[in-house]
Design a protein around this motif. Sequence first.
Motif, mmCIF file in Angstrom:
data_model
loop_
_atom_site.group_PDB
_atom_site.id
_atom_site.type_symbol
_atom_site.label_atom_id
_atom_site.label_comp_id
_atom_site.label_asym_id
_atom_site.label_seq_id
_atom_site.Cartn_x
_atom_site.Cartn_y
_atom_site.Cartn_z
ATOM 1 N N LYS A 135 -5.619 5.737 1.346
ATOM 2 C CA LYS A 135 -5.567 7.946 2.060
ATOM 3 C C LYS A 135 -4.868 8.038 3.495
ATOM 4 O O LYS A 135 -4.606 8.603 3.350
ATOM 5 C CB LYS A 135 -7.353 7.337 1.843
ATOM 6 N N TYR A 140 -3.040 7.754 -1.795
ATOM 7 C CA TYR A 140 -4.384 8.342 -2.384
ATOM 8 C C TYR A 140 -4.188 8.671 -3.945
ATOM 9 O O TYR A 140 -4.722 8.394 -5.299
ATOM 10 C CB TYR A 140 -5.530 8.709 -1.885
ATOM 11 N N SER A 144 -4.915 7.689 -7.373
ATOM 12 C CA SER A 144 -6.035 7.484 -8.148
ATOM 13 C C SER A 144 -6.657 8.512 -9.571
ATOM 14 O O SER A 144 -7.782 7.978 -9.397
ATOM 15 C CB SER A 144 -7.183 8.754 -6.823
ATOM 16 N N TYR A 149 -13.409 7.908 -4.308
ATOM 17 C CA TYR A 149 -13.126 6.486 -3.918
ATOM 18 C C TYR A 149 -14.301 6.005 -3.526
ATOM 19 O O TYR A 149 -13.924 4.665 -4.193
ATOM 20 C CB TYR A 149 -13.543 7.751 -2.482
#
Length: 390
Positions: A135, A140, A144, A149
């Motif tokens: 991030k 991210y 991801s 998260y």
Amino acid sequence: MNKSYCAAAFNHIYSDSNSRYKLCCHAFAHTSEVSMYNSNEHSPFEYFLSPEMENIRDRMLEGQPIGGCEKCYDIEASGYRSPRQYRYNRHFENSEYPTEPCEVELKLRIFGNHCNLSCYMCIPYNSTTRAKELKEIGMYDQYSLGVDYEVLLSKDKFQNIEDDVIKNIHLVKTIHFTGGEPFLLPRHYSFLERIPDEHKEHIFVTYDTNGTVLEYKGKSVFELLRKFKRTSFCLSCDHYGDKLAFIRHPIDVKSFEDNIRTLQQVSKRDPKFKISELRATISILNVEDLYEIREYYKKEFNIKIFFNNVVNSPRSLNVKNHPRKEQLIEKYSGDPSMNSVLKNLSKPSNPKEWNDAMDYLEKLSNHRGINFRDYWTDYQKVELISLANI
Ligand code: SF4
């Protein structure tokens, strides 16, 4: 045994950090036949003893292909040993293959994904520190895979799963903990403590650990695990010295090596504990040095390190993109312990991906205040036209 039978469907319960139950960690999610089951809504044994799993087991016994297992079928079709063969069926080569659910191994990513390291190739949903770093460098979303998260089941949902496992604990032979970093996850300790002592003595506990933590609330992990039948530790380790420090940032390499020595001393005194192996994840940052890495851990610790696990995602870090891959193929060819590495090196390279990797490593270097080119001195972007002809 036939071409689709896999013992994993009979003795393995797996859920990933995205709460999906899958036949194993290698099984594809997009073709999975059990995608209707997830740990947010279903308990592990509800999934494992479901009609859908029964159907899969029946079809495996008949040798029919199963959705989600394509990776194994493809590996075998290319002439290599698949996880189905080297991981799940291998134990039964000299005995009866299971035909009913039995001696279950639990590998549930339900304890959280907190981890203290940000390994440069880690899938971010397996480490909160990694997710945070991505991030901070603005990458991210790219890495991801749409997962949050911090992944933590609600207290009630976790309680339901724990209750289900305790109710079926007589069916459990092995509990496998993986990360986040298991030794930093409070729920993993509370779960272990709930198991009645008379069952603990029949259960094997295994860990994938980054080897940085051997204590919890002032108690050694050995004290907490002593009542179980046996405990083994598979340590993640991708290099040594400064290169290890960059790859598994912000690891304290000295303390990691001290922990290897502690584990070795403890297992010498008490055979209930052992290091099962060191396991490297192979990527562009260690593929040049695999023999040197093996030599280092043999000389310093007399431990074998395994090179079966190759980074595929993010693709830019896959060894196929290494500009000197022909030399690496020559270096490792004929060595069966390098089969996975060779298989990946022989895939077509993509110079654009290599250049993406260089961009990514430069961003990480700026963020960490450590220039990766201090250790990988000749890693530069390539001319797209010239490399495309390789
Ligand atoms: S066949 Fe392969 S993908 Fe399927 S359950 Fe077995 S190891 Fe996993």
